[in-house]
Design a protein around this motif. Sequence first.
Motif, PDB file in Angstrom:
ATOM      1  N   GLN A 121     -92.681  33.498  12.649  1.00 40.84           N
ATOM      2  CA  GLN A 121     -92.634  34.782  12.416  1.00 40.84           C
ATOM      3  C   GLN A 121     -92.791  35.750  14.286  1.00 40.84           C
ATOM      4  O   GLN A 121     -92.737  36.182  14.315  1.00 40.84           O
ATOM      5  CB  GLN A 121     -92.969  35.352  11.562  1.00 40.84           C
ATOM      6  CG  GLN A 121     -93.007  36.931  11.272  1.00 40.84           C
ATOM      7  CD  GLN A 121     -93.342  37.987  10.048  1.00 40.84           C
ATOM      8  OE1 GLN A 121     -92.767  36.970   9.131  1.00 40.84           O
ATOM      9  NE2 GLN A 121     -94.367  38.814  10.073  1.00 40.84           N
ATOM     10  N   LEU A 165     -88.001  35.881   4.256  1.00 37.53           N
ATOM     11  CA  LEU A 165     -88.059  36.962   4.024  1.00 37.53           C
ATOM     12  C   LEU A 165     -88.812  38.464   3.689  1.00 37.53           C
ATOM     13  O   LEU A 165     -88.309  38.947   2.945  1.00 37.53           O
ATOM     14  CB  LEU A 165     -85.983  37.432   2.901  1.00 37.53           C
ATOM     15  CG  LEU A 165     -84.968  36.536   4.391  1.00 37.53           C
ATOM     16  CD1 LEU A 165     -84.014  36.206   3.009  1.00 37.53           C
ATOM     17  CD2 LEU A 165     -84.632  36.823   5.668  1.00 37.53           C
ATOM     18  N   ASN A 166     -89.515  38.362   4.646  1.00 39.76           N
ATOM     19  CA  ASN A 166     -90.670  39.593   4.223  1.00 39.76           C
ATOM     20  C   ASN A 166     -89.911  41.050   4.900  1.00 39.76           C
ATOM     21  O   ASN A 166     -89.537  40.681   5.860  1.00 39.76           O
ATOM     22  CB  ASN A 166     -92.012  39.222   4.754  1.00 39.76           C
ATOM     23  CG  ASN A 166     -92.132  38.586   6.190  1.00 39.76           C
ATOM     24  OD1 ASN A 166     -91.312  39.456   6.963  1.00 39.76           O
ATOM     25  ND2 ASN A 166     -92.338  37.267   5.832  1.00 39.76           N
ATOM     26  N   SER A 167     -90.635  42.289   4.954  1.00 35.70           N
ATOM     27  CA  SER A 167     -89.955  42.942   5.560  1.00 35.70           C
ATOM     28  C   SER A 167     -90.388  43.318   6.565  1.00 35.70           C
ATOM     29  O   SER A 167     -89.661  43.803   7.997  1.00 35.70           O
ATOM     30  CB  SER A 167     -91.028  44.231   4.984  1.00 35.70           C
ATOM     31  OG  SER A 167     -92.823  44.367   5.405  1.00 35.70           O
ATOM     32  N   ASP A 168     -91.017  42.157   7.956  1.00 36.12           N
ATOM     33  CA  ASP A 168     -91.503  42.170   9.134  1.00 36.12           C
ATOM     34  C   ASP A 168     -89.958  41.605   9.525  1.00 36.12           C
ATOM     35  O   ASP A 168     -89.950  41.685  10.553  1.00 36.12           O
ATOM     36  CB  ASP A 168     -92.898  41.447   9.266  1.00 36.12           C
ATOM     37  CG  ASP A 168     -94.078  42.390   8.976  1.00 36.12           C
ATOM     38  OD1 ASP A 168     -93.671  43.779   8.982  1.00 36.12           O
ATOM     39  OD2 ASP A 168     -94.741  41.501   8.655  1.00 36.12           O
ATOM     40  N   THR A 169     -90.120  40.294   8.792  1.00 35.28           N
ATOM     41  CA  THR A 169     -88.530  39.782   9.060  1.00 35.28           C
ATOM     42  C   THR A 169     -87.208  40.410   9.247  1.00 35.28           C
ATOM     43  O   THR A 169     -86.513  40.449   9.988  1.00 35.28           O
ATOM     44  CB  THR A 169     -88.720  37.855   8.630  1.00 35.28           C
ATOM     45  OG1 THR A 169     -90.351  37.385   9.333  1.00 35.28           O
ATOM     46  CG2 THR A 169     -87.461  37.436   9.090  1.00 35.28           C
ATOM     47  N   THR A 170     -87.586  40.432   8.499  1.00 37.91           N
ATOM     48  CA  THR A 170     -86.165  41.763   8.318  1.00 37.91           C
ATOM     49  C   THR A 170     -85.756  42.478   9.124  1.00 37.91           C
ATOM     50  O   THR A 170     -84.639  42.738   9.804  1.00 37.91           O
ATOM     51  CB  THR A 170     -86.005  41.469   7.632  1.00 37.91           C
ATOM     52  OG1 THR A 170     -86.600  43.119   6.770  1.00 37.91           O
ATOM     53  CG2 THR A 170     -85.357  40.704   5.954  1.00 37.91           C
ATOM     54  N   GLY A 171     -87.073  42.929   9.744  1.00 35.98           N
ATOM     55  CA  GLY A 171     -87.325  44.423  10.374  1.00 35.98           C
ATOM     56  C   GLY A 171     -86.852  44.129  12.042  1.00 35.98           C
ATOM     57  O   GLY A 171     -86.282  44.656  12.445  1.00 35.98           O
ATOM     58  N   THR A 187     -79.600  43.068  -0.179  1.00 42.29           N
ATOM     59  CA  THR A 187     -80.794  43.978   0.351  1.00 42.29           C
ATOM     60  C   THR A 187     -80.252  43.583   1.680  1.00 42.29           C
ATOM     61  O   THR A 187     -80.270  44.007   2.840  1.00 42.29           O
ATOM     62  CB  THR A 187     -81.852  43.239  -0.067  1.00 42.29           C
ATOM     63  OG1 THR A 187     -81.920  43.408  -1.349  1.00 42.29           O
ATOM     64  CG2 THR A 187     -82.937  43.552   0.708  1.00 42.29           C
ATOM     65  N   GLU A 225     -79.604  45.852   5.189  1.00 46.95           N
ATOM     66  CA  GLU A 225     -80.634  45.948   6.038  1.00 46.95           C
ATOM     67  C   GLU A 225     -79.652  45.265   7.288  1.00 46.95           C
ATOM     68  O   GLU A 225     -79.565  45.403   8.724  1.00 46.95           O
ATOM     69  CB  GLU A 225     -82.013  44.420   5.923  1.00 46.95           C
ATOM     70  CG  GLU A 225     -82.607  45.431   4.771  1.00 46.95           C
ATOM     71  CD  GLU A 225     -83.335  46.475   5.168  1.00 46.95           C
ATOM     72  OE1 GLU A 225     -83.538  46.601   5.929  1.00 46.95           O
ATOM     73  OE2 GLU A 225     -83.545  47.115   4.714  1.00 46.95           O
ATOM     74  N   TRP A 226     -79.053  44.243   6.932  1.00 47.75           N
ATOM     75  CA  TRP A 226     -78.031  43.573   8.210  1.00 47.75           C
ATOM     76  C   TRP A 226     -76.736  44.056   8.111  1.00 47.75           C
ATOM     77  O   TRP A 226     -75.681  43.046   8.234  1.00 47.75           O
ATOM     78  CB  TRP A 226     -78.559  42.270   8.299  1.00 47.75           C
ATOM     79  CG  TRP A 226     -79.694  42.306   7.973  1.00 47.75           C
ATOM     80  CD1 TRP A 226     -81.681  42.235   8.726  1.00 47.75           C
ATOM     81  CD2 TRP A 226     -80.335  40.491   7.980  1.00 47.75           C
ATOM     82  NE1 TRP A 226     -82.324  41.730   8.607  1.00 47.75           N
ATOM     83  CE2 TRP A 226     -81.716  40.419   8.465  1.00 47.75           C
ATOM     84  CE3 TRP A 226     -80.017  39.107   7.607  1.00 47.75           C
ATOM     85  CZ2 TRP A 226     -82.767  39.578   8.000  1.00 47.75           C
ATOM     86  CZ3 TRP A 226     -80.698  38.727   6.926  1.00 47.75           C
ATOM     87  CH2 TRP A 226     -81.928  38.404   7.810  1.00 47.75           C
TER      88      TRP A 226
END
Length: 348
Positions: free
Chosen positions: A44, A65-71, A104, A108-109
């Motif tokens: 990450q 797929l945590n919030s930091d990674t998806t961001g 989700t 997000e993407w």
Amino acid sequence: MSEFEQNGLGTLDWVLILAPYRKDASYTAALLHEHKIAARAASQADLPDFLAAHPGVLVVTHEALNSDTTGVIACFLRDQPNWSEIPIVVLVDRTAPRSTIQATLSREWPRSRLLFYQRPVAALELISGIQSALLARHRQREFRDYLARESELRLELDHRVKNILASVLSIFDMTRRGATTIEDLSNDFRGRLTALSNVHSAVFLAGGEEVPLDDVADSTLSPYRSEEPTRISIEGPRVLVRREAATTLALCIHELATNAIKYGALSRPEGRISLRWDLSAPSNPDLMFSWTEMGGPAVVEPSRAGYGTRYIRSALAGLFTTSPDLAFDRSGFRCSVRGPLSRVSLKH
């Protein structure tokens, strides 16, 4: 060369794996390598650097797929160029809430092509899907290159059209200043535009930025060489000249031929013209260019230089950096000039 290039990872040609648990990352990378697919595993922390190297496909397990990674991935997707749409392979466990994950990630993407595989997934199925995704990226890269070529061609076309229009305006202004009647203006302007058109046709047919000098001479003098035997001889070694130099030489040859028709060798049936060029020592050659008239009326140097003479002096001096020698010899007019071949050719 970047670290990624040193490891054989070209733009869009490799797979980035984000799988933080157990040995998922190393297993997937080894599987891809067995099938000749370049792959690197990322943590990450170093994910932004790996994404900046433009992977062809991203493989991510649902555990990553945590919030930091998806961001981070969302920012990367948002900044993609218009031609790009990176495929993202998402590996989910059988017990994972696939529909929730899919909804989700789609939110997000938005600029991604999501491919979901349920683990355990058959190796050949995964490999086939990744190969298809890499092929799609290859097509995207071809489209990117096409757009780049189109943009370059538009800029080049704009540049050349502006140059042509500037040449036409310059020719018109100089012709207008030397004309005494509308008929003279029309005839001279038409002839100079024809010479300009002929040399541009020769450059186009040559298919590059240079054109053979004999093609320039032939295309410019062809209207005056229809008789058999021809009264104009052209001789010289093969020399490639730049587009701009070809235009200048064509206009000078046209002016020399026009003057020969009005006052010189071509005004008499027995008149002859010799157009010659040669090269000096091969190490740092000069181009020697000469126009010689014979068999015409006795030559008398004019008391005032006309447009053609002024143009020839100025154009050849600018092209070769040395002034041409214009000799009004009683037996026939001569024009010669010598200068570095590098002034007219890209190859030297």
